[in-house]
Design a protein around this motif. Structure first.
Motif, short mmCIF file in Angstrom:
data_model
loop_
_atom_site.label_atom_id
_atom_site.label_comp_id
_atom_site.label_asym_id
_atom_site.label_seq_id
_atom_site.Cartn_x
_atom_site.Cartn_y
_atom_site.Cartn_z
N GLU A 28 17.69 -19.19 -10.46
CA GLU A 28 16.44 -19.81 -10.04
C GLU A 28 16.46 -20.22 -8.57
OE1 GLU A 28 15.61 -22.95 -12.75
OE2 GLU A 28 15.48 -21.60 -14.47
N GLU A 29 17.60 -20.64 -8.07
CA GLU A 29 17.68 -21.13 -6.70
C GLU A 29 18.17 -20.06 -5.73
OE1 GLU A 29 19.94 -24.72 -6.63
OE2 GLU A 29 18.79 -25.59 -8.27
N VAL A 30 18.34 -18.85 -6.20
CA VAL A 30 18.84 -17.78 -5.35
C VAL A 30 17.67 -17.15 -4.60
CG1 VAL A 30 19.98 -15.53 -5.30
CG2 VAL A 30 20.76 -17.29 -6.90
N GLU A 31 17.83 -17.06 -3.29
CA GLU A 31 16.79 -16.46 -2.47
C GLU A 31 16.88 -14.94 -2.56
OE1 GLU A 31 15.58 -16.27 2.24
OE2 GLU A 31 16.84 -17.90 1.52
N GLU A 32 15.72 -14.29 -2.61
CA GLU A 32 15.71 -12.83 -2.64
C GLU A 32 16.28 -12.30 -1.34
OE1 GLU A 32 12.03 -10.96 -3.63
OE2 GLU A 32 11.65 -12.34 -5.27
N TYR A 33 17.01 -11.21 -1.45
CA TYR A 33 17.64 -10.61 -0.28
C TYR A 33 17.40 -9.11 -0.32
CZ TYR A 33 21.23 -8.94 2.90
OH TYR A 33 21.89 -8.31 3.92
N TYR A 34 16.92 -8.57 0.78
CA TYR A 34 16.67 -7.14 0.87
C TYR A 34 17.45 -6.57 2.05
CZ TYR A 34 12.91 -7.99 -2.40
OH TYR A 34 12.21 -8.34 -3.52
N ILE A 35 18.05 -5.44 1.85
CA ILE A 35 18.81 -4.79 2.92
C ILE A 35 17.86 -4.26 3.98
CG2 ILE A 35 20.34 -2.86 3.45
CD1 ILE A 35 21.53 -3.23 0.64
N LEU A 36 16.74 -3.71 3.54
CA LEU A 36 15.76 -3.17 4.46
C LEU A 36 14.65 -4.17 4.70
CD1 LEU A 36 15.44 0.37 2.86
CD2 LEU A 36 16.86 -0.30 4.80
N GLU A 37 14.01 -4.08 5.84
CA GLU A 37 12.90 -4.98 6.14
C GLU A 37 11.69 -4.69 5.26
OE1 GLU A 37 11.93 -5.26 10.27
OE2 GLU A 37 14.02 -5.37 10.85
N CYS A 38 11.48 -3.44 4.95
CA CYS A 38 10.34 -3.04 4.13
C CYS A 38 10.74 -3.07 2.66
CB CYS A 38 9.87 -1.64 4.50
SG CYS A 38 9.31 -1.50 6.18
N LYS A 39 9.84 -3.52 1.83
CA LYS A 39 10.11 -3.49 0.40
C LYS A 39 8.85 -3.06 -0.33
CE LYS A 39 9.20 -8.40 -0.21
NZ LYS A 39 9.68 -9.65 -0.72
N ASN A 40 9.03 -2.33 -1.41
CA ASN A 40 7.91 -1.86 -2.24
C ASN A 40 6.82 -1.19 -1.42
OD1 ASN A 40 9.21 -2.92 -4.47
ND2 ASN A 40 8.22 -4.91 -4.22
N VAL A 41 7.22 -0.28 -0.59
CA VAL A 41 6.26 0.43 0.25
C VAL A 41 5.68 1.59 -0.55
CG1 VAL A 41 5.97 1.76 2.36
CG2 VAL A 41 7.52 -0.18 2.33
N LEU A 42 4.37 1.63 -0.63
CA LEU A 42 3.68 2.70 -1.34
C LEU A 42 2.90 3.52 -0.34
CD1 LEU A 42 2.31 0.69 -4.39
CD2 LEU A 42 4.40 2.03 -4.27
N ARG A 43 2.70 4.76 -0.68
CA ARG A 43 1.89 5.61 0.17
C ARG A 43 0.89 6.35 -0.69
NH1 ARG A 43 3.61 10.77 -0.76
NH2 ARG A 43 5.76 11.02 -1.35
N MET A 44 -0.20 6.74 -0.08
CA MET A 44 -1.18 7.53 -0.79
C MET A 44 -0.72 8.99 -0.78
SD MET A 44 -3.34 5.34 -1.80
CE MET A 44 -4.56 6.45 -2.44
N ASP A 45 -0.69 9.60 -1.94
CA ASP A 45 -0.30 10.99 -2.03
C ASP A 45 -1.49 11.89 -1.75
OD1 ASP A 45 2.38 10.68 -2.58
OD2 ASP A 45 2.08 10.56 -4.74
N ALA A 46 -1.23 12.93 -1.04
CA ALA A 46 -2.26 13.93 -0.76
C ALA A 46 -1.99 15.13 -1.67
CB ALA A 46 -2.20 14.35 0.70
N GLU A 47 -2.83 16.12 -1.56
CA GLU A 47 -2.60 17.34 -2.33
C GLU A 47 -1.25 17.92 -1.92
OE1 GLU A 47 -4.01 19.40 -4.81
OE2 GLU A 47 -5.09 17.54 -5.09
N PRO A 48 -0.43 18.29 -2.89
CA PRO A 48 0.87 18.87 -2.53
C PRO A 48 0.67 20.20 -1.81
CG PRO A 48 0.49 19.05 -4.89
CD PRO A 48 -0.63 18.24 -4.33
N SER A 49 1.52 20.46 -0.85
CA SER A 49 1.45 21.73 -0.16
C SER A 49 2.83 22.38 -0.21
CB SER A 49 1.02 21.53 1.29
OG SER A 49 1.96 20.74 1.97
N VAL A 50 2.82 23.67 -0.45
CA VAL A 50 4.06 24.40 -0.56
C VAL A 50 3.99 25.57 0.41
CG1 VAL A 50 5.53 25.76 -2.10
CG2 VAL A 50 4.34 23.75 -2.96
N ASP A 51 5.08 25.76 1.11
CA ASP A 51 5.16 26.90 2.01
C ASP A 51 5.08 28.17 1.18
OD1 ASP A 51 5.78 28.82 3.85
OD2 ASP A 51 7.68 27.92 4.49
N PRO A 52 4.15 29.06 1.47
CA PRO A 52 3.98 30.27 0.66
C PRO A 52 5.23 31.13 0.57
CG PRO A 52 2.20 30.07 2.28
CD PRO A 52 3.19 28.99 2.56
N SER A 53 6.08 31.07 1.57
CA SER A 53 7.29 31.90 1.54
C SER A 53 8.40 31.27 0.69
CB SER A 53 7.79 32.15 2.96
OG SER A 53 8.21 30.93 3.55
#
Length: 78
Positions: A28-53
Motif C-alpha cells: 500500500e505504501e510502495v510508490e509506483e516505479y517505471y523504468i521508462l518515462e512513458c507508460k501505457n502509451v497507445l496509438r491509433m492503428d491504421a490500415e495494415p500495409s504490406v510490401d507487395p514483394s
C-alpha cells in the motif's frame, strides 16, 4: 513426452506458493516505479500495409512451396 496434468499441477503449486509469499507483504505504501518515462502509451492503428514483394521474397526462401503457399510437415502436437 510432457505430462500435461503434471505440468498444470506444478504450475498451480508455483502460483499458490508465490501468492502466499506476496501476501506477507504490504504494498500500500510502495510508490509506483517505471523504468521508462512513458507508460501505457497507445496509438491509433491504421490500415495494415504490406510490401507487395514480401510474399514473393518469403516464398523464394521457403524450403517447399505449392500454389503460392509454404508447405510444412504435419506433426502431432503433444
Amino acid at each position: 513426452m510432457v505430462d500435461r496434468e503434471k505440468v498444470e499441477k506444478e504450475a498451480e503449486e508455483i502460483v499458490r506458493r508465490f501468492s502466499e509469499v506476496l501476501e506477507r507483504y504490504s504494498f500500500e505504501e510502495v510508490e509506483e516505479y517505471y523504468i521508462l518515462e512513458c507508460k501505457n502509451v497507445l496509438r491509433m492503428d491504421a490500415e495494415p500495409s504490406v510490401d507487395p514483394s514480401f510474399r514473393e521474397d518469403v516464398l523464394k526462401i521457403a524450403p517447399k512451396t505449392r500454389d503460392g503457399y509454404i508447405v510444412v510437415e504435419k506433426s502431432k502436437w503433444e
